[in-house]
Scaffold this motif. Structure first.
Motif, PDB file in Angstrom:
ATOM      1  N   ALA A 211      19.268  25.264  48.193  1.00 10.41           N
ATOM      2  CA  ALA A 211      20.315  25.187  49.217  1.00 10.41           C
ATOM      3  C   ALA A 211      19.933  26.024  50.428  1.00 10.41           C
ATOM      4  CB  ALA A 211      21.650  25.655  48.642  1.00 10.41           C
ATOM      5  N   VAL A 212      19.350  27.184  50.189  1.00 12.37           N
ATOM      6  CA  VAL A 212      18.891  28.040  51.288  1.00 12.37           C
ATOM      7  C   VAL A 212      17.817  27.318  52.096  1.00 12.37           C
ATOM      8  CG1 VAL A 212      17.518  30.114  51.766  1.00 12.37           C
ATOM      9  CG2 VAL A 212      19.497  30.254  50.247  1.00 12.37           C
ATOM     10  N   TRP A 213      16.867  26.710  51.384  1.00 19.79           N
ATOM     11  CA  TRP A 213      15.802  25.959  52.066  1.00 19.79           C
ATOM     12  C   TRP A 213      16.386  24.826  52.912  1.00 19.79           C
ATOM     13  CZ3 TRP A 213      14.477  20.783  51.498  1.00 19.79           C
ATOM     14  CH2 TRP A 213      13.306  20.392  52.154  1.00 19.79           C
ATOM     15  N   ALA A 214      17.338  24.071  52.334  1.00 23.19           N
ATOM     16  CA  ALA A 214      17.941  22.935  53.043  1.00 23.19           C
ATOM     17  C   ALA A 214      18.721  23.407  54.267  1.00 23.19           C
ATOM     18  CB  ALA A 214      18.854  22.149  52.094  1.00 23.19           C
ATOM     19  N   LEU A 215      19.452  24.522  54.141  1.00 21.16           N
ATOM     20  CA  LEU A 215      20.198  25.055  55.275  1.00 21.16           C
ATOM     21  C   LEU A 215      19.242  25.516  56.375  1.00 21.16           C
ATOM     22  CD1 LEU A 215      22.940  26.981  53.311  1.00 21.16           C
ATOM     23  CD2 LEU A 215      23.390  25.190  54.990  1.00 21.16           C
ATOM     24  N   GLY A 216      18.111  26.034  55.978  1.00 25.26           N
ATOM     25  CA  GLY A 216      17.106  26.437  56.953  1.00 25.26           C
ATOM     26  C   GLY A 216      16.620  25.274  57.792  1.00 25.26           C
ATOM     27  N   LYS A 217      16.591  24.073  57.218  1.00 25.76           N
ATOM     28  CA  LYS A 217      16.177  22.878  57.959  1.00 25.76           C
ATOM     29  C   LYS A 217      17.227  22.479  59.006  1.00 25.76           C
ATOM     30  CE  LYS A 217      13.213  20.251  56.490  1.00 25.76           C
ATOM     31  NZ  LYS A 217      11.813  19.996  56.861  1.00 25.76           N
ATOM     32  N   ILE A 218      18.487  22.835  58.751  1.00 23.38           N
ATOM     33  CA  ILE A 218      19.575  22.460  59.658  1.00 23.38           C
ATOM     34  C   ILE A 218      19.540  23.300  60.931  1.00 23.38           C
ATOM     35  CG2 ILE A 218      22.100  22.498  59.917  1.00 23.38           C
ATOM     36  CD1 ILE A 218      22.220  21.661  56.930  1.00 23.38           C
ATOM     37  N   GLY A 219      19.164  24.575  60.798  1.00 23.40           N
ATOM     38  CA  GLY A 219      19.028  25.427  61.974  1.00 23.40           C
ATOM     39  C   GLY A 219      20.245  26.271  62.294  1.00 23.40           C
ATOM     40  N   SER A 220      20.562  26.404  63.566  1.00 24.32           N
ATOM     41  CA  SER A 220      21.562  27.348  64.050  1.00 24.32           C
ATOM     42  C   SER A 220      22.916  27.278  63.323  1.00 24.32           C
ATOM     43  CB  SER A 220      21.771  27.150  65.552  1.00 24.32           C
ATOM     44  OG  SER A 220      22.668  28.091  66.052  1.00 24.32           O
ATOM     45  N   PRO A 221      23.469  26.084  63.025  1.00 24.69           N
ATOM     46  CA  PRO A 221      24.769  26.061  62.335  1.00 24.69           C
ATOM     47  C   PRO A 221      24.749  26.727  60.957  1.00 24.69           C
ATOM     48  CG  PRO A 221      24.232  23.903  63.245  1.00 24.69           C
ATOM     49  CD  PRO A 221      23.002  24.729  63.366  1.00 24.69           C
ATOM     50  N   ALA A 222      23.552  26.946  60.421  1.00 26.24           N
ATOM     51  CA  ALA A 222      23.442  27.504  59.066  1.00 26.24           C
ATOM     52  C   ALA A 222      23.189  29.005  59.058  1.00 26.24           C
ATOM     53  CB  ALA A 222      22.316  26.796  58.312  1.00 26.24           C
ATOM     54  N   VAL A 223      23.130  29.653  60.225  1.00 25.80           N
ATOM     55  CA  VAL A 223      22.735  31.067  60.275  1.00 25.80           C
ATOM     56  C   VAL A 223      23.669  31.955  59.460  1.00 25.80           C
ATOM     57  CG1 VAL A 223      22.533  33.074  61.812  1.00 25.80           C
ATOM     58  CG2 VAL A 223      21.449  30.911  62.428  1.00 25.80           C
ATOM     59  N   GLU A 224      24.970  31.822  59.650  1.00 28.22           N
ATOM     60  CA  GLU A 224      25.909  32.702  58.950  1.00 28.22           C
ATOM     61  C   GLU A 224      25.814  32.577  57.422  1.00 28.22           C
ATOM     62  OE1 GLU A 224      27.443  35.153  60.177  1.00 28.22           O
ATOM     63  OE2 GLU A 224      27.035  34.713  62.280  1.00 28.22           O
ATOM     64  N   PRO A 225      25.827  31.337  56.875  1.00 29.41           N
ATOM     65  CA  PRO A 225      25.674  31.253  55.412  1.00 29.41           C
ATOM     66  C   PRO A 225      24.331  31.786  54.922  1.00 29.41           C
ATOM     67  CG  PRO A 225      25.735  29.049  56.411  1.00 29.41           C
ATOM     68  CD  PRO A 225      26.159  30.022  57.456  1.00 29.41           C
ATOM     69  N   LEU A 226      23.285  31.634  55.727  1.00 33.08           N
ATOM     70  CA  LEU A 226      21.982  32.166  55.325  1.00 33.08           C
ATOM     71  C   LEU A 226      22.003  33.693  55.317  1.00 33.08           C
ATOM     72  CD1 LEU A 226      19.587  29.726  57.217  1.00 33.08           C
ATOM     73  CD2 LEU A 226      19.756  29.990  54.743  1.00 33.08           C
ATOM     74  N   ILE A 227      22.729  34.278  56.257  1.00 26.36           N
ATOM     75  CA  ILE A 227      22.880  35.740  56.264  1.00 26.36           C
ATOM     76  C   ILE A 227      23.593  36.197  54.997  1.00 26.36           C
ATOM     77  CG2 ILE A 227      24.118  37.633  57.411  1.00 26.36           C
ATOM     78  CD1 ILE A 227      23.424  36.239  60.099  1.00 26.36           C
ATOM     79  N   THR A 228      24.595  35.432  54.581  1.00 23.04           N
ATOM     80  CA  THR A 228      25.299  35.746  53.330  1.00 23.04           C
ATOM     81  C   THR A 228      24.339  35.694  52.142  1.00 23.04           C
ATOM     82  OG1 THR A 228      27.348  34.829  54.218  1.00 23.04           O
ATOM     83  CG2 THR A 228      27.214  35.065  51.824  1.00 23.04           C
ATOM     84  N   ALA A 229      23.423  34.716  52.164  1.00 24.87           N
ATOM     85  CA  ALA A 229      22.475  34.547  51.052  1.00 24.87           C
ATOM     86  C   ALA A 229      21.455  35.674  50.974  1.00 24.87           C
ATOM     87  CB  ALA A 229      21.752  33.205  51.195  1.00 24.87           C
ATOM     88  N   LEU A 230      21.361  36.490  52.014  1.00 24.43           N
ATOM     89  CA  LEU A 230      20.440  37.635  51.979  1.00 24.43           C
ATOM     90  C   LEU A 230      20.841  38.664  50.923  1.00 24.43           C
ATOM     91  CD1 LEU A 230      19.915  38.309  55.806  1.00 24.43           C
ATOM     92  CD2 LEU A 230      18.278  37.274  54.229  1.00 24.43           C
ATOM     93  N   LYS A 231      22.092  38.543  50.432  1.00 24.70           N
ATOM     94  CA  LYS A 231      22.576  39.490  49.415  1.00 24.70           C
ATOM     95  C   LYS A 231      22.628  38.860  48.026  1.00 24.70           C
ATOM     96  CE  LYS A 231      25.429  41.835  52.888  1.00 24.70           C
ATOM     97  NZ  LYS A 231      26.803  42.178  53.312  1.00 24.70           N
ATOM     98  N   ASP A 232      22.037  37.680  47.873  1.00 34.37           N
ATOM     99  CA  ASP A 232      22.058  37.004  46.572  1.00 34.37           C
ATOM    100  C   ASP A 232      21.385  37.878  45.510  1.00 34.37           C
ATOM    101  OD1 ASP A 232      22.474  33.893  45.570  1.00 34.37           O
ATOM    102  OD2 ASP A 232      20.912  34.930  44.445  1.00 34.37           O
ATOM    103  N   GLU A 233      21.861  37.761  44.279  1.00 37.05           N
ATOM    104  CA  GLU A 233      21.296  38.573  43.190  1.00 37.05           C
ATOM    105  C   GLU A 233      19.871  38.159  42.832  1.00 37.05           C
ATOM    106  OE1 GLU A 233      22.900  35.972  39.373  1.00 37.05           O
ATOM    107  OE2 GLU A 233      24.149  37.626  40.098  1.00 37.05           O
ATOM    108  N   ASN A 234      19.484  36.915  43.194  1.00 36.58           N
ATOM    109  CA  ASN A 234      18.156  36.411  42.855  1.00 36.58           C
ATOM    110  C   ASN A 234      17.186  36.658  44.010  1.00 36.58           C
ATOM    111  OD1 ASN A 234      16.046  34.062  42.858  1.00 36.58           O
ATOM    112  ND2 ASN A 234      16.747  34.212  40.751  1.00 36.58           N
ATOM    113  N   ALA A 235      16.046  37.282  43.696  1.00 33.66           N
ATOM    114  CA  ALA A 235      15.077  37.644  44.734  1.00 33.66           C
ATOM    115  C   ALA A 235      14.502  36.425  45.439  1.00 33.66           C
ATOM    116  CB  ALA A 235      13.950  38.482  44.132  1.00 33.66           C
TER     117      ALA A 235
END
Length: 344
Positions: A211-235
């Motif tokens: 999901a992180v990879w797919a959101l990265g393909k979308i670009g700017s609209p995905a920045v906030e959720p990707l920032i949230t994923a920076l705290k995911d428990e999985n490295a």
């Protein structure tokens, strides 16, 4: 010349498909294609010929004739041991197009030879017919990993007709389905931001990673959720989120990425260094602070990032880093200083 003779020329032209001279083989293919219907049965028989070049060229010729009788024999020829024959069979079925879709869908469940299933998925993706979407989604839970990969690729090629069914499958109880549905949405470049954001809370880490990879393909609209994923428990999820933000290069990600420079996993710290290096000047001071990182790979990446940013604030800290205990770090420091002083 044989082409002008019509039906009597079919057998000699079939024999010419295995000629040592490639131009002769090519001309035989085109002659048989132009002869059309009279050449169909002999060409179908040639798909079983002992010579692989004959089989390869027969498949190519049949694709040009586009007779519905050739579909099933071509699908059977996907079992051919020769890769070039298989590739020409795929091309021929793509040329035939829509009439081949239903037989190819049936071939997705072939139990005798996995090569047929692989090539059927590939061909359906290239034909891009919406009828193949549901059967390909079913193939996302195939036990064979390559079959799942081919189904994902095919759905990505079909594009927008596959988006809604894929979104529906983000709630499937099978994590493999969810994982591959997310991946396919990313391949399509879908703007399905909300469903993909919801997948960031999936209990399966591979789903979240995709999901992180797919959101990265979308670009700017995905920045906030990707920032949230920076705290995911999985490295791995954090690492993918860092890399995605680096590619998007949005200033909103600078502070969160700086926080990831202290991540407990060195791969995440390394990726954060790379991402901040892509964002550039706003990241110089935080990057300088990581020249003392415990991991030499992280320090090396910090040095490279500073060299690419070419900010003079890094000169004195880099000179100090010439005393680093790791020779690779010192080599890159020399390069980075050269970059900064050359372009300053």
């Amino acid at each position: 010349a044989l082409r002008e003779l019509g039906v009597p020329a079919v057998e000699p032209l079939i024999n010419a498909l295995k000629d040592e001279n490639p131009r002769a083989r090519e001309n035989a293919v085109w002659a048989l294609r132009e002869l059309g219907v009279p050449a169909v049965e002999p060409l179908i028989n040639a798909l079983k010929h002992g010579d692989s070049r004959t089989r390869e060229n027969a498949a190519w010729a049949l694709g040009g004739i586009k007779d519905s009788r050739v579909i099933e024999p071509l699908i059977r020829a996907m079992r051919d041991e020769n890769t070039r024959v298989q590739e020409n069979v795929v091309w021929a079925l793509i040329e035939i197009g829509s009439p081949a879709v239903e037989p190819l869908i049936f071939a997705l469940t072939d139990e005798e030879d996995q090569r047929v299933r692989y090539r059927a998925a590939e061909t359906l993706g290239k034909i891009k017919d919406a009828r193949a979407v549901e059967p390909l989604i079913s193939a996302l839970k195939d036990e064979d990993s390559r079959m799942r990969e081919n189904a994902v690729w095919a759905l990505g090629k079909i594009g927008s007709p596959a988006v809604e069914p894929l979104i529906d499958n983000l709630k499937d109880p099978d994590p493999r389905i969810r994982e591959n549905a997310v991946w396919a949405l990313g391949k399509i470049g879908s703007t399905a931001v909300e469903p993909l954001i919801a997948s960031l809370k999936d209990p399966d880490s591979r789903v979240r990673e995709n999901a992180v990879w797919a959101l990265g393909k979308i670009g700017s609209p995905a920045v906030e959720p990707l920032i949230t994923a920076l705290k995911d428990e999985n490295a791995f999820v954090r690492e993918n989120a860092v890399e995605a933000l680096g590619k998007i290069k949005d200033a909103r990600a600078v502070e969160p990425l700086i926080a990831n420079l202290k991540d407990p996993d060195p791969r995440v710290r390394e990726s954060a260094v790379w991402a901040l290096g892509k964002i550039g000047s706003p990241a110089v001071e935080p990057l300088i602070a990581r020249l003392n990182d415990d991991d030499p790979n992280v320090r090396e990446n910090v040095v490279v990032a500073l060299g690419k940013i070419r900010d003079e604030r890094a000169v004195d800290p880099l000179i100090a880093a010439l005393r680093d205990v790791n020779p690779e770090v010192r080599i890159n420091v020399a390069w980075a200083l050269g970059e900064i002083t050359t372009f300053s």
